[in-house]
Every structure is written in C-alpha cells, then in structure tokens.
Scaffold this motif. Structure first.
Motif, PDB file in Angstrom:
ATOM      1  N   ASP A 132       0.837  -1.197   0.000  1.00  0.00           N
ATOM      2  CA  ASP A 132       0.000   0.000   0.000  1.00  0.00           C
ATOM      3  C   ASP A 132       0.875   1.251   0.000  1.00  0.00           C
ATOM      4  OD1 ASP A 132      -2.469   1.606   0.477  1.00  0.00           O
ATOM      5  OD2 ASP A 132      -1.460   1.979   2.394  1.00  0.00           O
ATOM      6  N   PRO A 133       0.736   2.135  -0.990  1.00  0.00           N
ATOM      7  CA  PRO A 133       1.614   3.311  -1.064  1.00  0.00           C
ATOM      8  C   PRO A 133       1.560   4.188   0.182  1.00  0.00           C
ATOM      9  CG  PRO A 133       0.464   3.002  -3.143  1.00  0.00           C
ATOM     10  CD  PRO A 133      -0.144   2.030  -2.175  1.00  0.00           C
ATOM     11  N   ALA A 134       0.378   4.373   0.758  1.00  0.00           N
ATOM     12  CA  ALA A 134       0.276   5.228   1.945  1.00  0.00           C
ATOM     13  C   ALA A 134       1.002   4.603   3.131  1.00  0.00           C
ATOM     14  CB  ALA A 134      -1.189   5.476   2.286  1.00  0.00           C
ATOM     15  N   THR A 135       0.866   3.288   3.292  1.00  0.00           N
ATOM     16  CA  THR A 135       1.554   2.601   4.388  1.00  0.00           C
ATOM     17  C   THR A 135       3.062   2.633   4.187  1.00  0.00           C
ATOM     18  OG1 THR A 135      -0.358   1.158   4.733  1.00  0.00           O
ATOM     19  CG2 THR A 135       1.751   0.411   5.622  1.00  0.00           C
ATOM     20  N   ILE A 136       3.500   2.416   2.960  1.00  0.00           N
ATOM     21  CA  ILE A 136       4.937   2.466   2.664  1.00  0.00           C
ATOM     22  C   ILE A 136       5.493   3.855   2.976  1.00  0.00           C
ATOM     23  CG2 ILE A 136       6.630   2.392   0.787  1.00  0.00           C
ATOM     24  CD1 ILE A 136       4.852   0.168  -0.467  1.00  0.00           C
ATOM     25  N   ALA A 137       4.748   4.892   2.617  1.00  0.00           N
ATOM     26  CA  ALA A 137       5.206   6.256   2.895  1.00  0.00           C
ATOM     27  C   ALA A 137       5.339   6.497   4.394  1.00  0.00           C
ATOM     28  CB  ALA A 137       4.241   7.265   2.275  1.00  0.00           C
ATOM     29  N   ARG A 138       4.384   5.990   5.175  1.00  0.00           N
ATOM     30  CA  ARG A 138       4.449   6.157   6.629  1.00  0.00           C
ATOM     31  C   ARG A 138       5.651   5.415   7.210  1.00  0.00           C
ATOM     32  NH1 ARG A 138       0.298   7.597   9.614  1.00  0.00           N
ATOM     33  NH2 ARG A 138       2.010   7.892  11.091  1.00  0.00           N
ATOM     34  N   LEU A 139       5.926   4.229   6.693  1.00  0.00           N
ATOM     35  CA  LEU A 139       7.075   3.464   7.171  1.00  0.00           C
ATOM     36  C   LEU A 139       8.386   4.147   6.781  1.00  0.00           C
ATOM     37  CD1 LEU A 139       5.685  -0.074   6.343  1.00  0.00           C
ATOM     38  CD2 LEU A 139       6.340   0.691   8.630  1.00  0.00           C
ATOM     39  N   ARG A 140       8.459   4.622   5.559  1.00  0.00           N
ATOM     40  CA  ARG A 140       9.689   5.293   5.119  1.00  0.00           C
ATOM     41  C   ARG A 140       9.953   6.567   5.920  1.00  0.00           C
ATOM     42  NH1 ARG A 140       9.109   4.231  -1.438  1.00  0.00           N
ATOM     43  NH2 ARG A 140      10.416   2.338  -1.458  1.00  0.00           N
ATOM     44  N   ALA A 141       8.901   7.193   6.403  1.00  0.00           N
ATOM     45  CA  ALA A 141       9.065   8.432   7.169  1.00  0.00           C
ATOM     46  C   ALA A 141       9.765   8.199   8.502  1.00  0.00           C
ATOM     47  CB  ALA A 141       7.707   9.088   7.400  1.00  0.00           C
ATOM     48  N   VAL A 142       9.756   6.945   8.992  1.00  0.00           N
ATOM     49  CA  VAL A 142      10.403   6.668  10.283  1.00  0.00           C
ATOM     50  C   VAL A 142      11.627   5.770  10.132  1.00  0.00           C
ATOM     51  CG1 VAL A 142       8.295   7.037  11.614  1.00  0.00           C
ATOM     52  CG2 VAL A 142       8.831   4.737  10.778  1.00  0.00           C
ATOM     53  N   VAL A 143      12.061   5.507   8.905  1.00  0.00           N
ATOM     54  CA  VAL A 143      13.286   4.728   8.706  1.00  0.00           C
ATOM     55  C   VAL A 143      14.444   5.434   9.417  1.00  0.00           C
ATOM     56  CG1 VAL A 143      15.025   4.120   6.971  1.00  0.00           C
ATOM     57  CG2 VAL A 143      12.632   3.529   6.591  1.00  0.00           C
ATOM     58  N   GLY A 144      15.240   4.654  10.123  1.00  0.00           N
ATOM     59  CA  GLY A 144      16.369   5.207  10.865  1.00  0.00           C
ATOM     60  C   GLY A 144      16.037   5.622  12.282  1.00  0.00           C
ATOM     61  N   THR A 145      14.774   5.489  12.689  1.00  0.00           N
ATOM     62  CA  THR A 145      14.378   5.852  14.048  1.00  0.00           C
ATOM     63  C   THR A 145      14.118   4.595  14.877  1.00  0.00           C
ATOM     64  OG1 THR A 145      11.972   5.907  13.656  1.00  0.00           O
ATOM     65  CG2 THR A 145      13.236   7.893  13.104  1.00  0.00           C
ATOM     66  N   GLU A 146      14.109   4.765  16.198  1.00  0.00           N
ATOM     67  CA  GLU A 146      13.737   3.680  17.099  1.00  0.00           C
ATOM     68  C   GLU A 146      12.216   3.669  17.227  1.00  0.00           C
ATOM     69  OE1 GLU A 146      15.760   3.870  20.811  1.00  0.00           O
ATOM     70  OE2 GLU A 146      17.732   4.183  19.890  1.00  0.00           O
ATOM     71  N   LEU A 147      11.610   2.576  16.831  1.00  0.00           N
ATOM     72  CA  LEU A 147      10.150   2.507  16.782  1.00  0.00           C
ATOM     73  C   LEU A 147       9.512   2.826  18.125  1.00  0.00           C
ATOM     74  CD1 LEU A 147       7.668   1.662  14.969  1.00  0.00           C
ATOM     75  CD2 LEU A 147       7.842  -0.558  16.116  1.00  0.00           C
ATOM     76  N   LEU A 148      10.098   2.326  19.204  1.00  0.00           N
ATOM     77  CA  LEU A 148       9.481   2.456  20.521  1.00  0.00           C
ATOM     78  C   LEU A 148       9.981   3.663  21.301  1.00  0.00           C
ATOM     79  CD1 LEU A 148       9.427  -1.319  21.561  1.00  0.00           C
ATOM     80  CD2 LEU A 148       7.646   0.020  20.414  1.00  0.00           C
ATOM     81  N   ALA A 149      10.753   4.526  20.652  1.00  0.00           N
ATOM     82  CA  ALA A 149      11.222   5.739  21.330  1.00  0.00           C
ATOM     83  C   ALA A 149      10.035   6.670  21.585  1.00  0.00           C
ATOM     84  CB  ALA A 149      12.269   6.448  20.483  1.00  0.00           C
ATOM     85  N   PRO A 150      10.040   7.391  22.703  1.00  0.00           N
ATOM     86  CA  PRO A 150       8.940   8.323  22.981  1.00  0.00           C
ATOM     87  C   PRO A 150       8.743   9.308  21.833  1.00  0.00           C
ATOM     88  CG  PRO A 150      10.361   8.091  24.904  1.00  0.00           C
ATOM     89  CD  PRO A 150      11.056   7.380  23.777  1.00  0.00           C
ATOM     90  N   GLY A 151       7.488   9.486  21.448  1.00  0.00           N
ATOM     91  CA  GLY A 151       7.171  10.447  20.406  1.00  0.00           C
ATOM     92  C   GLY A 151       7.223   9.915  18.993  1.00  0.00           C
ATOM     93  N   ASN A 152       7.657   8.659  18.803  1.00  0.00           N
ATOM     94  CA  ASN A 152       7.647   8.127  17.440  1.00  0.00           C
ATOM     95  C   ASN A 152       6.196   8.100  16.950  1.00  0.00           C
ATOM     96  OD1 ASN A 152       7.674   6.280  15.117  1.00  0.00           O
ATOM     97  ND2 ASN A 152       9.780   5.851  15.725  1.00  0.00           N
ATOM     98  N   PRO A 153       5.911   8.685  15.786  1.00  0.00           N
ATOM     99  CA  PRO A 153       4.518   8.825  15.358  1.00  0.00           C
ATOM    100  C   PRO A 153       3.887   7.558  14.789  1.00  0.00           C
ATOM    101  CG  PRO A 153       5.974   9.749  13.700  1.00  0.00           C
ATOM    102  CD  PRO A 153       6.850   9.352  14.862  1.00  0.00           C
ATOM    103  N   LEU A 154       4.693   6.527  14.503  1.00  0.00           N
ATOM    104  CA  LEU A 154       4.133   5.364  13.813  1.00  0.00           C
ATOM    105  C   LEU A 154       3.320   4.421  14.700  1.00  0.00           C
ATOM    106  CD1 LEU A 154       3.844   3.825  11.149  1.00  0.00           C
ATOM    107  CD2 LEU A 154       5.950   2.605  11.724  1.00  0.00           C
TER     108      LEU A 154
END
Length: 237
Positions: A132-154
C-alpha cells in the motif's frame, strides 16, 4: 534429523498444532481452523502452510534441538532451539527498509516491500510488509528511528495501517495478514502477533518459565496434538 523432520511434517499437516516464533515480548502465532482452506507443502527441504490469514515456513536444519516441556496448564509445548552462537538474527536497532520480500511464502507477495521494525530481538527479525503506497510512505518516514522511542509517530497508527507482520527466524518464518487490534482490543482468532514493549525491555530470549538449556536459544515453538506427545518427549530426551 529424520525423526524430527517427520514429526514436524505430521505437525504441519495437523490443524490442531499451534506454532509461534519470536522472543519474550514479541511473538507471532500461526493457527488454522480444521475446515479452513490451506495450501500445504512438505515434499522438499521446506515445510509450508498458508491460509488467507497467515502462513508458516520451516527449513529444518541438523542443529535443531527439540526441548519439550509442560506448560502451566499441563499441556505439552516444544521449543525448537539452536546453539546461541548460530541462533542470532540481525538485531537491527532502528526501522530499516529491506526491499522486496523475496522469501515471502506466497509468490504474489515477493515484490512487496519489507521493513524491519528495529526491535533488536536476538533470535527474530520483527518485520512488516506492505504494497500500500500510503503505508509504505508512513514506514519510510520513520526509517532510521527507534520505533518504541517516545514520540515516534508510527506506533499509534499501526492498527489502522495493519501491514502484514513477518517474523523471521534462523530456520523459519511466520506471516500474519490479519488486522492489528487497537491497544485495548482483542487479538483476532487465528494467526496474530504480540509486541509488548514492557516485556521487550527485559531483553530476554524467552520467558523464565521455559526450561531452555544454557547456551541454547529457542527459535520456534509448537504445541503438538496430544497423540504425538510421547514421540516428542522421547525425541527430546
């Protein structure tokens, strides 16, 4: 190895068998109903079961050590373990785009993009997959971040996005295509996943109640049907 492969093949063919893959705090489960349509493959080195709700693939290897044990309710579970030095996966610590999932169980999914969620689990790459393009875009927006870090929007949006979950171990994978429940919701019947940050924070490969021998790591678990308990217990001696 031949006895283990035979027992695994029989277990795969039996819908009463439950399967799980992961670690303490992050686990995927594959379960199917007796009358549920399923594609089974067990005539080669790989064993597969795939339904519309999820799938399981195993590649049995000689290093596997089955460890049968009794659960709190008296049932039998079997941990399929590897020596710790060969049982590790990639342990990525940030969200990482991995490219097309060329190892997907269904051929139709092999061009779909795979992302490691970066949970740094010792014996499992905890991933999601989407076309899904929208889901891929959301995932790419957080590439390089820690998923469970406070404030991660995903994380708050993952239930609405509900990409396929793909948990990958050294000799197998479980894929789940069902929706992710909201934080206070119930997991769906059948294949599902659990990611529990408070448990993950302990950094354990398995629960303290599971009697894994020192130097070994559980890579996959099964709950075999009652008729095969004696054979599994004999194999584990």
């Amino acid at each position: 190895m031949s006895d283990l492969s035979s027992l695994l093949r029989d277990a795969l063919n039996d819908p009463a068998t439950g399967w799980s893959l992961g670690a303490f705090g992050a686990i995927a489960e594959f379960i199917r109903d007796p009358d549920e349509p399923v594609v089974l493959r067990g005539d080669g080195p790989e064993l597969e079961a795939r339904t519309a709700r999820g799938g399981l693939r195993l590649r049995p290897v000689p290093a596997i050590r089955p460890v049968p044990y009794r659960t709190r309710n008296g049932g039998l579970a079997v941990a399929l373990c590897l020596p710790r030095h060969v049982g590790a996966m990639n342990r990525r610590g940030v969200v990482t785009e991995l490219g097309p999932d060329r190892e997907a169980i269904a051929e139709a999914d092999r061009g779909t993009l795979l992302f490691d969620l970066g949970l740094e689990v010792f014996q499992t790459d905890v991933c999601v997959r989407s076309a899904d393009p929208a889901t891929i875009a959301r995932l790419r927006a957080v590439v390089g971040t820690e998923l469970l870090a406070p404030g991660n929007p995903l994380p708050p949006d993952l239930p609405a996005l509900s990409p396929d979950r793909v948990f990958i171990g050294p000799f197998g994978r479980i894929e789940v295509s069902q929706p992710i429940p909201p934080p206070n919701g119930r997991s769906p019947e059948g294949p599902h996943t659990h990611v529990l940050p408070k448990l993950l924070a302990h950094g354990r490969t398995h629960a303290a109640t599971v009697p894994i021998p020192d130097g070994w790591v559980p890579s996959l678990y099964l709950s075999p049907p009652a008729g095969s308990h004696a054979a599994w217990e004999e194999l584990g001696r």
